[in-house]
Design a protein around this motif. Structure first.
Motif, short mmCIF file in Angstrom:
data_model
loop_
_atom_site.label_atom_id
_atom_site.label_comp_id
_atom_site.label_asym_id
_atom_site.label_seq_id
_atom_site.Cartn_x
_atom_site.Cartn_y
_atom_site.Cartn_z
N UNK A 1 9.68 1.51 -3.35
CA UNK A 1 8.95 0.25 -3.49
C UNK A 1 9.40 -0.51 -4.74
N UNK A 2 9.57 0.20 -5.85
CA UNK A 2 9.98 -0.45 -7.09
C UNK A 2 11.39 -1.01 -6.97
N UNK A 3 12.31 -0.21 -6.45
CA UNK A 3 13.71 -0.64 -6.31
C UNK A 3 13.80 -1.83 -5.35
N UNK B 1 4.38 9.33 6.45
CA UNK B 1 4.26 8.31 5.42
C UNK B 1 4.56 6.95 6.03
N UNK B 2 3.91 5.89 5.57
CA UNK B 2 4.26 4.55 6.06
C UNK B 2 5.73 4.26 5.77
N UNK B 3 6.36 3.55 6.65
CA UNK B 3 7.77 3.23 6.45
C UNK B 3 7.93 2.15 5.38
N UNK B 4 8.99 2.28 4.56
CA UNK B 4 9.33 1.28 3.56
C UNK B 4 10.69 0.72 3.95
N UNK B 5 10.75 -0.57 4.24
CA UNK B 5 12.01 -1.19 4.66
C UNK B 5 12.56 -2.10 3.57
N UNK C 1 0.83 -1.21 0.00
CA UNK C 1 0.00 0.00 0.00
C UNK C 1 0.86 1.26 0.00
N UNK C 2 0.49 2.22 -0.83
CA UNK C 2 1.16 3.52 -0.84
C UNK C 2 0.16 4.60 -0.50
N UNK C 3 0.57 5.55 0.32
CA UNK C 3 -0.28 6.68 0.63
C UNK C 3 0.24 7.95 -0.02
N UNK C 4 1.35 7.85 -0.71
CA UNK C 4 1.94 9.00 -1.40
C UNK C 4 2.79 8.52 -2.57
N UNK D 1 9.31 -4.31 2.47
CA UNK D 1 8.05 -4.32 3.20
C UNK D 1 7.57 -2.89 3.40
N UNK D 2 6.27 -2.71 3.36
CA UNK D 2 5.66 -1.42 3.68
C UNK D 2 4.89 -1.58 4.97
#
Length: 380
Positions: A244-246, A351-355, A234-237, A300-301
């Motif tokens: 996310x793509x990388x 923003x949600x964290x992307x790990x 899920x993306x909020x922005x 992971x998001x």
């Protein structure tokens, strides 16, 4: 929604592109290019290179503006990052989609097959802006079916990333001009199964909170991602799109290297111990990898839906064999509010964290590779 689509299209224009383009409604005209150069990789394109064929599917209707813009702006940087960090031989394809007439008069899908030229990728994405759309659902099923027609390389990691804020037709929600499904007869559940059999992994990027404003939309996309043993993110922005793509590309390249060994281990164990359960087999292979120090890359998001989210509809999508079956199983559910940290979505600028991290191999990850192997062989 229009603001979201602009961001995504911008990023994709930098990353995507193709040697050939086709459309469900009209031909896409290529812009002549001089001195066109492919993406340069530090790894020669040999049989031992990391081959990645990555296709983007993007809803280009009026609500997706910010995501289209992000794609246009970041595609080249995304390509360079994947090539440099993963030493990858990478190609990109791009599929833009809107809706079927009379809901949308411009086009249904426009397809650009694989290219290794960052310049072409950007050109193709730049051709699209956010407009139109008609009713709430879009031509998701038709767009997914176009993936199966692309010129994937035999030994590449095959990844499709769909970026969407609306579901396909025929899920059973309101404001659907085609309540029985796509008017061309394409069933997205059947297509997802065919993708799994072809070894194509589907990453579904849900643009929130818009996606969850439509009944069953989030559950559908997470469910079809499970069919291919892919992921729902899920993306909020639109700002989150490049990471996310990388991260997804890095994870799939790493999995591709491990998949062949897992398949060999499965065959050996089936011969040696034909009565071994799948759970026992998963544990044996995971232990072997742990002892060998094997680690996996993962993206992971942050979970914005909460641990109490009822996943029964997701399971219904993932275990059904047709969209008609999904409609019969879907239930209206009261779900918790989406949150980022301790703040309710829409009330915070966070923003949600992307790990993106490396983790020790575990049974869950080995189980995913085993299921992929079985689905490729048609053993459901």
């Amino acid at each position: 929604m229009a603001a979201r689509l602009s961001g995504i299209m911008s990023s994709l224009k930098n990353v995507l592109g193709s040697k050939e383009a086709s459309s469900s409604t009209q031909e896409v005209q290529d812009t002549p290019q001089s001195e066109e150069k492919p993406v340069e990789s530090k790894t020669p394109a040999t049989s031992e290179s990391n081959e990645l064929d990555l296709v983007f599917l993007m809803d280009t209707t009026g609500s997706m503006g910010s995501y289209i813009k992000s794609a246009q702006q970041n595609v080249v940087n995304i390509v360079e990052e994947i090539v440099s960090s993963e030493k990858a031989d990478i190609r990109f394809a791009f599929i833009a989609y809107r809706d079927h007439p009379p809901q949308e008069a411009t086009f249904i899908t426009k397809v650009h097959d694989f290219t290794d030229s960052a310049r072409k990728m950007r050109e193709y994405v730049l051709q699209y802006g956010a407009e139109g759309g008609g009713d709430t659902p879009e031509a998701v099923a038709t767009a997914l079916s176009e993936v199966l027609k692309l010129s994937f390389r035999k030994n590449s990691a095959k990844v499709a990333i769909i970026i969407a804020d609306a579901p396909p037709h025929g899920l059973g929600g309101s404001d659907d001009g085609f309540p029985n499904g796509s008017p061309d007869g394409v069933d997205p559940i059947v297509i997802a199964e065919k993708m799994a059999e072809a070894g194509i992994v589907l990453y579904c990027v849900g643009c929130e909170p818009a996606l969850s404003n439509t009944s069953y939309a989030h559950d559908f996309f997470e469910g079809i991602a499970e069919i291919t043993e892919g992921k729902y993110l899920p993306l909020t922005s639109a700002k989150m799109l490049p990471d996310v793509i990388i991260g997804g590309a890095a994870e799939e390249l790493a999995l591709q290297k491990l998949q062949e060994q897992v398949e060999k281990d499965i065959e050996a164990l089936e011969i040696k111990k034909p009565d071994m359960t799948e759970e026992e087999m998963t544990s044996v292979i995971a232990d072997k990898m742990k002892r060998g120090g094997v680690r996996s890359k993962r993206v992971e998001v942050e979970n914005i839906y909460g641990d109490s989210y009822d996943r029964s509809n997701i399971k219904s999508v993932a275990t059904s064999r047709s969209l008609k079956e999904v409609r019969k199983k879907m239930r209206k559910l009261k779900q918790p509010e989406m949150k980022i940290g301790s703040g309710r979505l829409g009330t915070t600028d966070l923003l949600p964290s992307v790990s993106k991290a490396e983790s020790e191999m575990d049974t869950a990850y080995v189980g995913k590779m085993m299921r992929r192997a079985k689905k490729k062989k048609g053993r459901w």
